[in-house]
Design an enzyme around this catalytic site. Structure first.
Site, PDB file in Angstrom:
ATOM      1  N   ASP A   1      -1.189  10.445  -6.491  1.00 28.93           N
ATOM      2  CA  ASP A   1       0.215  10.133  -6.752  1.00 28.93           C
ATOM      3  C   ASP A   1       0.553   8.680  -6.442  1.00 28.93           C
ATOM      4  OD1 ASP A   1       0.257  10.047  -3.981  1.00 28.93           O
ATOM      5  OD2 ASP A   1       1.531  11.812  -3.737  1.00 28.93           O
TER       6      ASP A   1
ATOM      7  N   ASP B   1      -8.702  -0.994   6.204  1.00 23.57           N
ATOM      8  CA  ASP B   1      -8.534   0.442   5.950  1.00 23.57           C
ATOM      9  C   ASP B   1      -8.832   1.265   7.197  1.00 23.57           C
ATOM     10  OD1 ASP B   1      -7.535   0.278   3.424  1.00 23.57           O
ATOM     11  OD2 ASP B   1      -9.436   0.633   2.410  1.00 23.57           O
TER      12      ASP B   1
ATOM     13  N   ARG C   1       0.473  -5.054   3.626  1.00 23.67           N
ATOM     14  CA  ARG C   1      -0.759  -5.511   4.267  1.00 23.67           C
ATOM     15  C   ARG C   1      -1.009  -6.976   3.931  1.00 23.67           C
ATOM     16  NH1 ARG C   1      -5.881  -1.750   3.686  1.00 23.67           N
ATOM     17  NH2 ARG C   1      -5.775  -2.302   1.469  1.00 23.67           N
TER      18      ARG C   1
ATOM     19  N   LYS D   1       0.854  -1.187   0.000  1.00 23.94           N
ATOM     20  CA  LYS D   1       0.000   0.000   0.000  1.00 23.94           C
ATOM     21  C   LYS D   1       0.890   1.238   0.000  1.00 23.94           C
ATOM     22  CE  LYS D   1      -3.870   2.071   2.534  1.00 23.94           C
ATOM     23  NZ  LYS D   1      -4.829   1.876   3.657  1.00 23.94           N
TER      24      LYS D   1
ATOM     25  N   ASP E   1     -16.610  -0.019  -0.130  1.00 18.23           N
ATOM     26  CA  ASP E   1     -15.299  -0.528  -0.530  1.00 18.23           C
ATOM     27  C   ASP E   1     -14.444  -0.897   0.677  1.00 18.23           C
ATOM     28  OD1 ASP E   1     -15.481   2.483  -0.520  1.00 18.23           O
ATOM     29  OD2 ASP E   1     -13.301   2.271  -0.458  1.00 18.23           O
TER      30      ASP E   1
END
Length: 484
Positions: free
Chosen positions: A122, A259, A173, A110, A249
């Site tokens: 980015d 997340d 992760r 990630k 999501d």
């Protein structure tokens, strides 16, 4: 055969239709260096942790591990109620590691650079948010809550521009998979029944093999996912965890937490607690997490309607009937969880009132959620000025009388409470202090000390006393940020 470092990649997701992913290499960085490496997790994965801890280049994108086949996954997401096409905008799935027991684990970088789904981003990540994800995910794991894990945080040697220039980092992760409700929303949006059916079959085979051969596999999958999501949110409520950005999501089909951008842990008990700086309406407040989970599951059900029945009306009826059972299922599991927090065995008609009255008192007194339940384990009336009120003492007498009627001895009740009420959580001010020291002073000492305290959250250790204290007024954290 495993590689020299113990990696055994078997990358099944990329054998699905190409609409669900894009080939994508991680982008190299200047000078990769580990700031955290999770030896215990590496060993659980069957990896040579000692050898790997000397090779940050594999966790930065500078070199590819043998057997990895990097992809960025496609998915959509209802973000604060609005459906958006997303995908991995800054994450690259290296592959699926098979551990020594044959269990499959996604290994993802990630912050690995731009992907076909980056849009204007980015593709990079700052050190602070990646450390937050490491701290919170490992804390949830120690709390016995289903979660993705963190194998490493790697400095990139580059700076990323957010509001200011910040040190860059990449998180490694580990997840049972990265299949989300949003993955199914994306697949359904392709208007390709074959694609959706392949995704359903794959998810069942990977996460719910007992459902293979089910008469209505789409409905069976929906109900299984609902059960896991209920278990997950009940556990969040147990420890006062507030996810902060519970979009579709961020709802995994495996039932893992994922997340942790603006997440936080509740200090003073208030069902309306919100920390996320972007949650202006309190959509994802602590007390709203059950209802928003049900809403998210409704969006999941919509993707499966065509597979539930050829007749749209019948499919909607089946999905609606199942979804309506959420509230009862949740209430039953939440009540059972609260009984454990209070050391109650069996069930009595007064139990609901006993629970409600304590929460009402806690809210009125701005009582610390974690410490209140832990303090109840003390012999007799807990120490502390807030416990001297007539209202609390009356409640305490009722509760002790209920414990006396338990089918098991008091020692069993106290053991039950110790196992369900943590002494230590990642208090927001301590997390922020650790992130600030790492990002601004290049000092990882507070992070290491915090991780050590969080590694045994149910233990009574004198060394953890400072980690149990609520924030002083000058230390309080009022907002958290996603860091993207």
């Amino acid at each position: 055969m495993p590689s020299a470092f113990g990696f055994r990649f078997d990358n099944t997701y990329r054998r699905l239709p190409e609409a669900l992913f894009s080939d994508c290499l991680p982008q190299p960085v200047s000078t990769p260096a580990f700031v955290l490496f999770n030896d215990n997790l590496a060993q659980e994965l069957g990896l040579d942790s000692e050898a790997l801890s000397e090779h940050p280049e594999f966790f930065s994108g500078n070199e590819l591990l043998a057997g990895s086949e990097p992809i960025a996954q496609a998915y959509a997401g209802h973000q604060f109620g609005s459906l958006t096409m997303l995908g991995d905008g800054r994450a690259v799935l290296l592959g699926e590691q098979l551990d020594g027991h044959g269990q499959r684990h996604d290994i993802q970088l990630k912050g690995a650079g731009r992907t076909p789904f980056s849009r204007g981003g980015d593709g990079r990540a700052a050190l602070g948010p990646m450390l937050r994800e490491y701290i919170v995910s490992e804390a949830l794991h120690a709390l016995n809550i289903a979660t993705t894990r963190s194998l490493a945080v790697t400095r990139t040697g580059d700076r990323v521009r957010r509001d200011t220039l910040l040190p860059g980092a990449i998180l490694t992760r580990v997840a049972a998979s990265h299949i989300r409700v949003g993955t199914f929303q994306y697949a359904a949006g392709q208007q390709d029944p074959v694609l959706l059916e392949k995704l359903v079959d794959y998810t069942i085979a990977r996460h719910y093999p007992a459902l293979e051969g089910a008469e209505n596999k789409a409905l069976a999958l929906f109900e299984a996912v609902m059960d896991r999501q209920i278990d997950l949110v009940v556990d969040w409520m147990r420890v006062g965890f507030i996810h902060g950005v519970l979009n579709t999501d961020n709802v995994t089909l495996s039932g893992e937490s994922i997340d942790f951008g603006p997440c936080a842990f509740m200090d003073r008990f208030d069902p309306n607690t919100v920390f996320s700086s972007i949650d202006h309406q309190g959509r994802y407040a602590y007390g709203n997490q059950p209802s928003i989970t049900q809403w998210n599951l409704g969006r999941f059900a919509e993707t499966l309607l065509r597979m539930m029945d050829d007749n749209t009306d019948i499919a909607i009826e089946k999905a609606t009937t199942s979804l309506k059972s959420f509230s009862l299922r949740y209430e039953e599991k939440w009540r059972a969880m609260m009984n454990k927090k209070l050391g109650l065995f069996g069930s009595e008609t007064e139990d609901d009132t006993l629970i409600a009255d304590l929460l009402t008192w806690m809210h009125a007194q701005n009582a610390d959620y974690t410490n209140t339940f832990r303090d109840l384990i003390q012999d007799g009336l807990p120490d502390g000025e807030q416990y001297q009120s007539e209202a609390f003492q009356h409640w305490h007498q009722r509760w002790r009388a209920r414990l006396a009627r338990n089918s098991k001895p008091l020692a069993s009740s106290l053991c039950l409470m110790r196992n369900h009420n943590p002494a230590v959580i990642p208090r927001n001010h301590l997390v922020e202090q650790a992130l600030q020291a790492a990002s601004e002073d290049n000092d990882m000492t507070p992070t290491h000390a915090l991780l050590q305290a969080l590694s045994a959250p149910y233990a009574d250790r004198d060394s953890d006393d400072r980690y149990r204290q609520p924030a002083a007024p000058c230390e309080q954290v009022h907002q958290t940020f996603c860091g993207t």
